[in-house]
Design an enzyme around this catalytic site. Structure first.
Site, PDB file in Angstrom:
ATOM      1  N   ARG A 284       0.852  -1.189   0.000  1.00  0.00           N
ATOM      2  CA  ARG A 284       0.000   0.000   0.000  1.00  0.00           C
ATOM      3  C   ARG A 284       0.889   1.240   0.000  1.00  0.00           C
ATOM      4  NH1 ARG A 284      -4.826   0.959   3.313  1.00  0.00           N
ATOM      5  NH2 ARG A 284      -4.596   2.892   4.453  1.00  0.00           N
TER       6      ARG A 284
ATOM      7  N   THR B 289      -0.834   7.694  -1.454  1.00  0.00           N
ATOM      8  CA  THR B 289      -2.025   7.651  -2.311  1.00  0.00           C
ATOM      9  C   THR B 289      -3.060   6.644  -1.808  1.00  0.00           C
ATOM     10  OG1 THR B 289      -1.113   5.882  -3.681  1.00  0.00           O
ATOM     11  CG2 THR B 289      -0.589   8.144  -4.342  1.00  0.00           C
TER      12      THR B 289
ATOM     13  N   ASP C 111      -4.489  -2.082  11.699  1.00  0.00           N
ATOM     14  CA  ASP C 111      -3.692  -2.700  10.633  1.00  0.00           C
ATOM     15  C   ASP C 111      -3.462  -4.176  10.970  1.00  0.00           C
ATOM     16  OD1 ASP C 111      -1.334  -3.627   9.115  1.00  0.00           O
ATOM     17  OD2 ASP C 111      -1.329  -1.567   8.368  1.00  0.00           O
TER      18      ASP C 111
ATOM     19  N   ASP D  58       0.273  -5.427  10.817  1.00  0.00           N
ATOM     20  CA  ASP D  58       1.091  -4.910  11.922  1.00  0.00           C
ATOM     21  C   ASP D  58       0.782  -5.649  13.220  1.00  0.00           C
ATOM     22  OD1 ASP D  58       2.460  -3.169  10.355  1.00  0.00           O
ATOM     23  OD2 ASP D  58       1.395  -1.365  11.016  1.00  0.00           O
TER      24      ASP D  58
HETATM   25  N1  URA Z   1      -5.771  -3.321   5.869  1.00  0.00           N
HETATM   26  C1  URA Z   1      -5.760  -3.412   7.229  1.00  0.00           C
HETATM   27  O1  URA Z   1      -4.928  -4.091   7.801  1.00  0.00           O
HETATM   28  N2  URA Z   1      -6.704  -2.748   7.915  1.00  0.00           N
HETATM   29  C2  URA Z   1      -7.645  -2.000   7.338  1.00  0.00           C
HETATM   30  O2  URA Z   1      -8.477  -1.425   8.039  1.00  0.00           O
HETATM   31  C3  URA Z   1      -7.626  -1.900   5.929  1.00  0.00           C
HETATM   32  C4  URA Z   1      -6.682  -2.573   5.208  1.00  0.00           C
END
Ligand code: URA
Length: 201
Positions: free
Chosen positions: A94, A98, A192, A195
């Protein structure tokens, strides 16, 4: 109910890494299990120790494609149910500026016309990464009808995008949340996933 309890553990920001991994593993098993109902099967003749009988078997093991990196978390549960499956990888990162997915890697096994392909990614947010992965598979000749996506939480917006663009791709999810924030994170979501699962917060 078990799904909601496990989702609550995943969503709770107080959940420790080991509890998060454990709940993710358990929930992954539940969603993967649903793939089995969508796969073609054949009748087989077998012998029990006492008598011949009829049973069923999968026609073909599905091809598993985790999207790096979070999709990796769904792999152990998938291999548990489909130990013979070939496994391919697709890598998207990601772009934090952007929020768009940036392709960086793929290694996809040979896909036969009869194969079912199961894409694994716990979070479906805008649908950008899944959209790009499905396009990659379609370019290799995989029909939409043979593609199944397995995730844990999706945003309504992402689900609608995939349904509109690829109406024949089937989605298996534990929850659909209503919103995305400005950074394209799912709200309420769980933060996330990668993470928290891999310990890179
Ligand atoms: N990826 C993630 O880990 N969490 C989100 O909320 C969106 C994409």
């Amino acid at each position: 109910m078990i799904k909601e309890i496990l989702l609550t553990t995943l969503r709770n920001k107080e959940t420790s890494r080991d509890e998060f991994r454990h709940a993710a593993q358990q929930l992954a098993e539940i969603v993967i299990f649903e793939v089995a109902d969508l796969l073609p099967t054949k009748e087989v003749s077998i012998d029990t120790p006492l008598a011949p009988t009829q049973g069923i078997a999968y026609l073909h093991a599905p091809i598993l494609i985790p999207i790096l990196r979070s999709g990796f978390a769904l792999l152990p549960s998938s291999v548990k149910y489909f130990p013979q499956s070939p496994i391919g990888f697709v890598g998207f990162k990601r772009d934090e500026q952007t929020t768009q997915p940036r392709y960086y890697y793929s290694n996809i096994p040979t896909i036969a016309p009869h194969d079912t392909v199961v894409i694994l990614d716990p979070m479906l947010a805008t649908g950008g990464t899944l959209n790009a992965t499905i396009r990659l598979l379609k370019e290799q000749g995989v029909p939409e009808e043979h593609i199944i996506f397995v995730g844990i939480i999706a945003a309504k917006q992402g689900v609608e995008r995939i349904h509109t663009t690829f109406p024949h791709v089937r989605l298996i999810l534990a929850a659909i949340d209503n919103e995305l924030n400005a950074q394209s994170y799912i709200i309420p979501g769980l933060g996330d996933f990668g993470d928290r699962y891999f310990g890179t917060e």
